[in-house]
Design a protein around this motif. Structure first.
Motif, PDB file in Angstrom:
ATOM      1  N   SER A  62       0.886  -1.315  -0.017  1.00  0.00           N
ATOM      2  CA  SER A  62       0.120  -0.170  -0.133  1.00  0.00           C
ATOM      3  C   SER A  62       0.962   1.278   0.162  1.00  0.00           C
ATOM      4  O   SER A  62       0.452   2.356  -0.648  1.00  0.00           O
ATOM      5  CB  SER A  62      -0.933  -0.060   1.131  1.00  0.00           C
ATOM      6  N   SER A  63       1.927   1.298   0.841  1.00  0.00           N
ATOM      7  CA  SER A  63       2.942   2.313   0.713  1.00  0.00           C
ATOM      8  C   SER A  63       3.715   2.435  -0.510  1.00  0.00           C
ATOM      9  O   SER A  63       3.969   3.482  -0.997  1.00  0.00           O
ATOM     10  CB  SER A  63       3.944   2.233   1.983  1.00  0.00           C
ATOM     11  N   GLU A  64       4.099   1.324  -1.152  1.00  0.00           N
ATOM     12  CA  GLU A  64       4.750   1.425  -2.508  1.00  0.00           C
ATOM     13  C   GLU A  64       3.685   1.928  -3.621  1.00  0.00           C
ATOM     14  O   GLU A  64       4.469   2.620  -4.236  1.00  0.00           O
ATOM     15  CB  GLU A  64       4.948  -0.142  -3.089  1.00  0.00           C
ATOM     16  N   ILE A  65       2.545   1.646  -3.532  1.00  0.00           N
ATOM     17  CA  ILE A  65       1.637   2.420  -4.546  1.00  0.00           C
ATOM     18  C   ILE A  65       1.860   3.921  -4.609  1.00  0.00           C
ATOM     19  O   ILE A  65       1.818   4.563  -5.712  1.00  0.00           O
ATOM     20  CB  ILE A  65       0.100   2.291  -4.220  1.00  0.00           C
ATOM     21  N   GLU A  66       2.172   4.540  -3.453  1.00  0.00           N
ATOM     22  CA  GLU A  66       2.435   5.865  -3.313  1.00  0.00           C
ATOM     23  C   GLU A  66       3.982   6.259  -3.382  1.00  0.00           C
ATOM     24  O   GLU A  66       4.349   7.490  -3.261  1.00  0.00           O
ATOM     25  CB  GLU A  66       1.816   6.328  -1.850  1.00  0.00           C
ATOM     26  N   GLY A  67       4.680   5.515  -3.731  1.00  0.00           N
ATOM     27  CA  GLY A  67       6.050   5.631  -3.969  1.00  0.00           C
ATOM     28  C   GLY A  67       6.852   5.622  -2.967  1.00  0.00           C
ATOM     29  O   GLY A  67       8.089   6.124  -2.618  1.00  0.00           O
ATOM     30  N   ARG A 215      -3.429   5.551   0.969  1.00  0.00           N
ATOM     31  CA  ARG A 215      -3.501   4.668   1.874  1.00  0.00           C
ATOM     32  C   ARG A 215      -4.561   4.387   2.923  1.00  0.00           C
ATOM     33  O   ARG A 215      -5.200   3.094   3.098  1.00  0.00           O
ATOM     34  CB  ARG A 215      -2.173   5.064   2.886  1.00  0.00           C
ATOM     35  N   ILE A 216      -5.332   5.571   3.289  1.00  0.00           N
ATOM     36  CA  ILE A 216      -6.337   5.387   4.092  1.00  0.00           C
ATOM     37  C   ILE A 216      -7.674   4.977   3.358  1.00  0.00           C
ATOM     38  O   ILE A 216      -8.443   4.264   4.112  1.00  0.00           O
ATOM     39  CB  ILE A 216      -6.842   6.743   4.743  1.00  0.00           C
ATOM     40  N   ALA A 217      -7.942   5.169   2.241  1.00  0.00           N
ATOM     41  CA  ALA A 217      -8.980   4.601   1.299  1.00  0.00           C
ATOM     42  C   ALA A 217      -8.711   3.052   1.192  1.00  0.00           C
ATOM     43  O   ALA A 217     -10.001   2.462   1.431  1.00  0.00           O
ATOM     44  CB  ALA A 217      -8.911   5.248  -0.104  1.00  0.00           C
ATOM     45  N   ARG A 218      -7.609   2.559   0.925  1.00  0.00           N
ATOM     46  CA  ARG A 218      -7.416   1.118   0.910  1.00  0.00           C
ATOM     47  C   ARG A 218      -7.648   0.494   2.216  1.00  0.00           C
ATOM     48  O   ARG A 218      -8.066  -0.739   2.506  1.00  0.00           O
ATOM     49  CB  ARG A 218      -5.905   1.011   0.361  1.00  0.00           C
ATOM     50  N   ALA A 219      -7.432   1.260   3.203  1.00  0.00           N
ATOM     51  CA  ALA A 219      -7.347   0.486   4.765  1.00  0.00           C
ATOM     52  C   ALA A 219      -9.045   0.641   4.983  1.00  0.00           C
ATOM     53  O   ALA A 219      -9.595  -0.386   5.435  1.00  0.00           O
ATOM     54  CB  ALA A 219      -6.734   1.362   5.722  1.00  0.00           C
ATOM     55  N   ARG A 246      -0.982  -0.942 -10.596  1.00  0.00           N
ATOM     56  CA  ARG A 246      -1.053   0.435 -10.517  1.00  0.00           C
ATOM     57  C   ARG A 246      -1.652   1.163 -11.576  1.00  0.00           C
ATOM     58  O   ARG A 246      -2.336   2.155 -11.402  1.00  0.00           O
ATOM     59  CB  ARG A 246       0.293   0.977  -9.881  1.00  0.00           C
ATOM     60  N   GLY A 247      -0.984   0.849 -12.676  1.00  0.00           N
ATOM     61  CA  GLY A 247      -1.355   1.803 -13.861  1.00  0.00           C
ATOM     62  C   GLY A 247      -3.013   1.697 -14.111  1.00  0.00           C
ATOM     63  O   GLY A 247      -3.581   2.862 -14.497  1.00  0.00           O
TER      64      GLY A 247
END
Length: 380
Positions: A62-67, A215-219, A246-247
């Motif tokens: 989830s953190s990797e999605i945001e770089g 990240r909060i939306a995925r949580a 991700r794309g």
């Protein structure tokens, strides 16, 4: 100005095609029940290992999605400590890792508790313990304001940015979030998996924080999925699957947020991604069983703490090739000690040298014997 979905008359009364979704939704609910049944048939230790692996992947990906790239060992240790799981030596975790883990565990372990402003503020504060996103000071533990201008999702170099989305104005946030939370905590009026998909889209479209909204939306989506299953035990990771896609994830979000209130396309993508996440859970199960078989086959054989750590990394899916230099880095030992550890395992037939040889000699685990597990289930 583009007309984003939150400007439309009728927002946020979403619509979709029940006929289009009926088949995929029935199939995913069947897969969901089948996966939970298989995992419940595992012994306690194997089930705990599967949950630990899944939650670790969820936090990291989830953190990797945001770089943002977190130390996997720190994440795993933090989760194990909070769940009371014995995994041997624990890696100390920095406060940022602890905050991300705390948020995810609160969402999935306390899934029945209502979602509220204060709970979301606590999650946000946990994500940004220094009050900064990178080097930029942000509003933490409260809704964003207009001090930095409109909240936009942009990409591209400075001066040639592309605006993908612009969120509702800050003055709308109290009303928008009150409507969202009332719906989320209210009785289910449609399938719980659809509710998870809608919650994800709705929250990330409101974009109530300066940072951390994805990240909060995925949580929140994970929390809704836990409610749909009635269990805090997680055996699959939507975030890990979204990271792989991700794309497509960003494209379908952008298209939906620039479209009308018919969100069938988003719901279809979410259901498909969830189905592919279930496929990932099958790989997790296979790895957990392989790991258990290995340690059962070598029960009573001596392993140092360093050897146990690296062998577990190999069993969990080590990225790249294992060399003596990587061993030394993983175990924080000298090259000579690393080579002694490796040669011991090679002599015992546990590691094998890859044929390349030379200074770049790499090693892999010998095949794990397919033996049945005591008190467990077969891998078939």
């Amino acid at each position: 100005m583009l007309s984003y979905i939150h400007y439309l008359d009728g927002w946020p009364r979403f619509g979709w095609s029940n006929d289009t979704l009926a088949g995929p939704l029935a199939a995913i609910r069947h897969q969901q029940g089948r996966l939970l049944g298989r995992m419940e048939a595992l012994g306690f230790d194997l089930r705990a290992e599967a949950v630990l692996h899944t939650l670790t992947e969820d936090v990291v990906k989830s953190s990797e999605i945001e770089g943002e790239f977190l130390d996997k060992d720190q994440v795993r240790s933090s989760i194990a400590r909070r769940l009371g799981l014995d995994i041997g030596a624990l890696a100390p975790a920095d406060r940022h890792v602890e905050g991300v883990v705390e948020m995810m565990l609160d969402a999935t372990q306390n899934y029945e508790a209502p979602l509220s402003d204060e709970r979301l503020f606590a999650w946000h504060a946990a994500l940004f313990p220094t009050g900064r996103s990178g080097m930029t000071k942000i509003i933490v533990g409260a809704w964003r304001d207009e001090s930095s201008g409109p909240m936009q999702v942009v990409s591209g170099p400075m001066g040639r940015e592309r605006v993908h989305f612009e969120a509702p104005a800050a003055e709308r946030l109290p009303e928008e979030m009150a409507a969202f939370l009332s719906w989320f905590n209210g009785p289910a009026s449609h399938d719980p998996v659809l509710k998870a998909a809608i919650a994800h889209l709705w929250f990330v479209t409101i974009h109530p924080f300066e940072d951390g909204n994805g990240r909060i939306a995925r949580a929140i989506a994970d929390m809704a999925l836990a409610r749909s299953e009635g269990t805090s035990q997680r055996f699959y990771s939507m975030s890990a699957q979204i990271r792989q896609e991700r794309g497509d994830y960003y494209r379908v979000l952008e298209t939906t947020q620039k479209g009308d209130l018919d969100i069938t396309r988003w719901l279809l993508w979410f259901i498909g991604c969830l189905n592919r996440a279930f496929d990932g859970a099958e790989k997790t199960l296979a790895n957990v069983l392989r790991k258990a078989r290995f340690w059962e086959a070598h029960a009573g054989h001596p392993f140092s703490e360093r050897q146990r750590k690296v062998v577990n990394r190999l069993l969990e899916g080590f990225e790249g090739k294992l060399t003596s230099s990587k061993w030394a880095k993983l175990t924080q030992t000298s090259p000579d000690t690393a080579l002694r550890d490796i040669n011991d395992l090679v002599a015992r037939g546990i590691l094998v040298r890859e044929p390349s040889g030379g200074r770049s000699t790499s090693y892999s685990l010998s095949d794990v014997e397919e033996i049945p597990l005591k008190g467990g289930i077969s891998g078939s």
